[in-house]
Design a protein around this motif. Structure first.
Motif, PDB file in Angstrom:
ATOM      1  N   ALA A 146       0.820  -1.220   0.000  1.00 28.28           N
ATOM      2  CA  ALA A 146       0.000   0.000   0.000  1.00 28.28           C
ATOM      3  C   ALA A 146       0.851   1.265   0.000  1.00 28.28           C
ATOM      4  O   ALA A 146       0.407   2.316  -0.480  1.00 28.28           O
ATOM      5  N   LEU A 147       2.073   1.193   0.507  1.00 33.98           N
ATOM      6  CA  LEU A 147       2.938   2.384   0.520  1.00 33.98           C
ATOM      7  C   LEU A 147       3.161   2.933  -0.885  1.00 33.98           C
ATOM      8  O   LEU A 147       3.367   4.138  -1.057  1.00 33.98           O
ATOM      9  N   TYR A 151       3.703   6.926  -2.257  1.00 33.74           N
ATOM     10  CA  TYR A 151       4.995   7.406  -2.744  1.00 33.74           C
ATOM     11  C   TYR A 151       5.229   6.947  -4.181  1.00 33.74           C
ATOM     12  O   TYR A 151       6.248   6.378  -4.503  1.00 33.74           O
ATOM     13  N   HIS A 152       4.275   7.183  -5.040  1.00 37.15           N
ATOM     14  CA  HIS A 152       4.335   6.653  -6.396  1.00 37.15           C
ATOM     15  C   HIS A 152       4.912   7.604  -7.424  1.00 37.15           C
ATOM     16  O   HIS A 152       5.360   7.170  -8.478  1.00 37.15           O
ATOM     17  N   ASN A 153       4.928   8.872  -7.162  1.00 33.62           N
ATOM     18  CA  ASN A 153       5.250   9.807  -8.238  1.00 33.62           C
ATOM     19  C   ASN A 153       6.582  10.538  -8.072  1.00 33.62           C
ATOM     20  O   ASN A 153       6.830  11.508  -8.756  1.00 33.62           O
ATOM     21  N   ASN A 154       7.418  10.084  -7.180  1.00 30.07           N
ATOM     22  CA  ASN A 154       8.657  10.836  -6.984  1.00 30.07           C
ATOM     23  C   ASN A 154       9.887   9.940  -7.046  1.00 30.07           C
ATOM     24  O   ASN A 154      10.779  10.063  -6.236  1.00 30.07           O
ATOM     25  N   HIS A 165      17.061   7.456  -1.441  1.00 29.17           N
ATOM     26  CA  HIS A 165      16.053   8.058  -0.556  1.00 29.17           C
ATOM     27  C   HIS A 165      14.877   7.101  -0.345  1.00 29.17           C
ATOM     28  O   HIS A 165      14.398   6.928   0.779  1.00 29.17           O
ATOM     29  N   CYS A 166      14.436   6.465  -1.415  1.00 29.18           N
ATOM     30  CA  CYS A 166      13.332   5.499  -1.303  1.00 29.18           C
ATOM     31  C   CYS A 166      13.726   4.312  -0.426  1.00 29.18           C
ATOM     32  O   CYS A 166      12.913   3.811   0.350  1.00 29.18           O
ATOM     33  N   CYS A 167      14.970   3.857  -0.537  1.00 35.04           N
ATOM     34  CA  CYS A 167      15.446   2.750   0.306  1.00 35.04           C
ATOM     35  C   CYS A 167      15.399   3.140   1.776  1.00 35.04           C
ATOM     36  O   CYS A 167      14.886   2.396   2.614  1.00 35.04           O
TER      37      CYS A 167
END
Length: 181
Positions: A146-147, A151-154, A165-167
């Motif tokens: 669901a995360l 946080y899908h567009n960056n 950063h995502c990690c």
């Protein structure tokens, strides 16, 4: 082996009498593996290994596992040494960057994790959709999936800083997600 030497190969005789060469790979522990990636496309023959007891499933520069011998290493470090001498932050840095951190790197890693600990209020509401007797691991898998809706567009995959950063964000949120589950 010098740069001009060919990698070792195993010669395998096919049922029709053809002899094919399969590259022999050697891991850091000295174990050897036949590289069969081109076997089926070039010969039409597949391997059969029920339970994958003789099959290496991947090549990893991060983790080495030998369950029969009780070996688990991250980036070459035995897990028991990491557990005795390090902590969560050291392990995160090691996994993401390939070596244990200096004091300054450790502080920066901790700051990056601290900045991403919180989860969106709507993520917390997501937990209400699970049965009260649901297994915590099933809940965690659902919430992590669901995360991506939050946080899908960056993320530009070609941008190393954005990937890092995502990690950090995902790793930081895992503790919160586990605590809520």
């Amino acid at each position: 082996m010098s740069p001009t030497d060919s990698p070792p190969v195993a010669k395998v005789t096919m049922p029709d009498g053809r002899v094919i060469d399969l590259p022999v790979l050697t891991d850091k522990e000295g174990h050897q593996f036949l590289d069969i990636r081109k076997l089926q496309p070039t010969t039409g023959i597949c391997t059969f290994d029920p339970g994958y007891t003789s099959t290496g499933s991947c090549e990893s520069k991060i983790t080495y596992i030998d369950g029969e011998k009780g070996i688990l290493r991250y980036r070459g470090y035995p897990i028991d040494q990491i557990a005795e001498r390090g902590d969560f932050i050291d392990t995160v840095y090691l996994l993401l960057h390939g070596d244990l951190p200096t004091r300054a790197q450790r502080a920066e890693c901790k700051d990056k994790l601290d900045q991403s600990l919180l989860v969106h209020e709507q993520v917390i509401r997501f937990y209400r959709g699970f049965r009260s007797d649901a297994h915590p691991m099933a809940i965690m898998v659902g919430v992590v999936g669901a995360l991506s809706a939050f946080y899908h567009n960056n993320l530009t995959l070609s941008n190393r800083a954005e990937r890092e950063h995502c990690c950090y964000r995902l790793i930081a949120k895992m503790a919160t997600i586990a605590a809520i589950a």
